[in-house]
Design a protein around this motif. Structure first.
Motif, PDB file in Angstrom:
ATOM      1  N   ILE A 102      60.248  47.598  43.783  1.00 23.91           N
ATOM      2  CA  ILE A 102      58.998  47.279  43.108  1.00 23.91           C
ATOM      3  C   ILE A 102      57.930  48.307  43.471  1.00 23.91           C
ATOM      4  N   GLN A 103      56.916  48.372  42.616  1.00 24.41           N
ATOM      5  CA  GLN A 103      55.783  49.266  42.866  1.00 24.41           C
ATOM      6  C   GLN A 103      54.529  48.659  42.261  1.00 24.41           C
ATOM      7  N   VAL A 104      53.420  48.798  42.962  1.00 25.06           N
ATOM      8  CA  VAL A 104      52.130  48.340  42.440  1.00 25.06           C
ATOM      9  C   VAL A 104      51.649  49.347  41.403  1.00 25.06           C
ATOM     10  N   MET A 105      51.382  48.873  40.180  1.00 26.29           N
ATOM     11  CA  MET A 105      50.948  49.764  39.110  1.00 26.29           C
ATOM     12  C   MET A 105      49.517  49.499  38.656  1.00 26.29           C
ATOM     13  N   ALA A 106      48.896  48.447  39.217  1.00 25.20           N
ATOM     14  CA  ALA A 106      47.489  48.176  38.905  1.00 25.20           C
ATOM     15  C   ALA A 106      46.970  47.109  39.845  1.00 25.20           C
ATOM     16  N   GLY A 107      45.667  47.139  40.075  1.00 23.09           N
ATOM     17  CA  GLY A 107      45.034  46.022  40.741  1.00 23.09           C
ATOM     18  C   GLY A 107      44.790  44.920  39.714  1.00 23.09           C
ATOM     19  N   ALA A 108      44.439  43.726  40.184  1.00 16.29           N
ATOM     20  CA  ALA A 108      44.142  42.626  39.259  1.00 16.29           C
ATOM     21  C   ALA A 108      42.891  41.864  39.670  1.00 16.29           C
ATOM     22  N   ASN A 216      35.178  42.887  49.483  1.00 13.31           N
ATOM     23  CA  ASN A 216      35.692  44.104  48.852  1.00 13.31           C
ATOM     24  C   ASN A 216      37.122  44.379  49.311  1.00 13.31           C
ATOM     25  N   TYR A 217      38.013  43.486  48.970  1.00  9.13           N
ATOM     26  CA  TYR A 217      39.423  43.660  49.322  1.00  9.13           C
ATOM     27  C   TYR A 217      40.297  43.141  48.184  1.00  9.13           C
ATOM     28  N   THR A 218      41.453  43.754  48.025  1.00  8.11           N
ATOM     29  CA  THR A 218      42.350  43.407  46.926  1.00  8.11           C
ATOM     30  C   THR A 218      43.091  42.113  47.228  1.00  8.11           C
ATOM     31  N   THR A 219      42.997  41.163  46.313  1.00  6.00           N
ATOM     32  CA  THR A 219      43.663  39.877  46.462  1.00  6.00           C
ATOM     33  C   THR A 219      44.933  39.795  45.630  1.00  6.00           C
ATOM     34  N   THR A 220      44.916  40.440  44.476  1.00  4.92           N
ATOM     35  CA  THR A 220      46.058  40.370  43.564  1.00  4.92           C
ATOM     36  C   THR A 220      46.335  41.741  42.967  1.00  4.92           C
ATOM     37  N   VAL A 221      47.626  42.067  42.849  1.00  6.40           N
ATOM     38  CA  VAL A 221      48.050  43.320  42.232  1.00  6.40           C
ATOM     39  C   VAL A 221      49.070  43.019  41.139  1.00  6.40           C
ATOM     40  N   LEU A 222      49.262  43.987  40.245  1.00  2.00           N
ATOM     41  CA  LEU A 222      50.291  43.874  39.213  1.00  2.00           C
ATOM     42  C   LEU A 222      51.437  44.778  39.630  1.00  2.00           C
ATOM     43  N   VAL A 223      52.590  44.162  39.866  1.00  2.00           N
ATOM     44  CA  VAL A 223      53.762  44.861  40.398  1.00  2.00           C
ATOM     45  C   VAL A 223      54.853  44.916  39.327  1.00  2.00           C
TER      46      VAL A 223
END
Length: 329
Positions: A102-108, A216-223
């Motif tokens: 898997i790879q993260v391709m965007a933040g959400a 200011n922290y990422t909670t969800t990403v699109l993988v």
């Protein structure tokens, strides 16, 4: 008719290209996982408003799968049961380091999680969690890691670290019932479930900004599954186009976003957050495709400190925002 040597050579050179094109066009469906949480608002809106399917067109069928936590997402990726998913960075990191492709391709989303406590308990900040039972979505989730970090900052530890705070995994949609039954004393949970519990009498112990890094922290990403992405680059671009369209819709219409999120959460859980709860939940959540890589690196260290990973991932391999950046221009 006998082919000339030059024709045979030409065909031999074209064969790999033709094979690549065939494999790149073979997608018949795109299976996407999403949670019934406001931190997954982009996914919920893209599904409910048909934005993913619009971009995919008639040739690729969107298959939506509802999940309750990151552990379930990781199991689905490992089993080859999904092609893409909205998930917290913690579970995604752990799956990546175990070799799941898997790879993260965007933040959400950024922030969007709060610490709430039962209304019948006297609370004086995070230190009041001493001796209490605190719910998180699942072991090793983004909220689990964030909670442990908060505890350490307040000279507390979880029971599995030698402390006296018991961490209890409960699906977010079931936390309001757990509060009502007094099964737990507090919860660090994604929205809208924090707002829902406040409506039912829970007290806010720490808002989204107090959880970590001022919010200011990422909670969800699109993988995305890297094998699927290699074979179906256009389908993945369409997925990201739908993702961006949903983000733009949410930013442009708070009322429309509330309606779409409520409808999709209801279709998943049979529970419909009201307008006031969704307004509060969205005000605590920043929906964005961007990722603060600095805080993601810090989070990876927290994940390691909590004992959920032996090392930290190579972010250059774990995250690739090049496609979504190009589409967002």
């Amino acid at each position: 008719m006998k082919l000339a040597p030059l024709s045979l050579l030409t065909l031999s050179l074209l064969a790999p290209v033709l094979g690549t094109q065939a494999s790149a066009q073979q997608a018949k469906e795109l299976r996407v996982g999403v949670f019934p949480n406001v931190t997954h608002a982009a996914g919920l809106v893209a599904v409910q408003r048909g934005l993913f399917q619009k971009e995919l067109g008639s040739g690729v069928k969107l298959v939506v799968k509802e999940f309750a936590n990151g552990s379930q997402i990781n199991e689905a990726f490992a089993a080859g049961a999904i092609d893409a998913a909205y998930v917290g960075p913690g579970p995604a990191m752990n799956a990546f380091m175990r070799g799941v492709p898997i790879q993260v391709m965007a933040g959400a989303a950024n922030a969007g999680a709060v610490l709430v406590g039962r209304g019948d308990v006297a609370w004086k900040g995070v230190k009041s969690l001493s001796g209490k039972k605190v719910a998180v979505p699942t072991r090793g989730s983004t909220q689990d890691i964030s909670l442990r970090h908060l505890l350490h900052q307040n000279s507390l530890k979880a029971t599995d670290e030698g402390g006296n705070v018991t961490i209890v995994p409960i699906d977010p949609a079931n936390m309001p019932a757990a509060f009502a039954a007094k099964q737990v004393d507090a919860a660090l949970v994604q929205e809208p479930w924090g707002a829902v519990m406040e409506t039912q009498g829970a007290k806010l112990i720490a808002n989204e900004k107090a959880i970590w890094e001022g919010g200011n922290y990422t909670t969800t990403v699109l993988v995305v599954n890297t094998k699927y992405a290699a074979q179906n680059p256009e389908a993945v671009k369409d997925l990201l186009r739908g993702h961006l369209a949903a983000i733009n819709f949410i930013k442009g219409s708070n009322a429309g976003a509330q309606k779409s999120i409520a409808e999709q959460i209801y279709s998943f859980t049979g529970k419909r957050p009201n307008t006031a709860e969704l307004f509060k939940a969205l005000s605590r959540t920043r929906v964005t495709w961007e990722i603060n890589l600095k805080t993601l690196a810090e989070y990876a260290q927290l994940n390691k400190e909590a004992g959920f990973a032996r090392d930290v991932p190579d972010l250059n391999k774990f995250v690739d925002l090049s496609v979504v950046r190009g589409l967002a221009k």
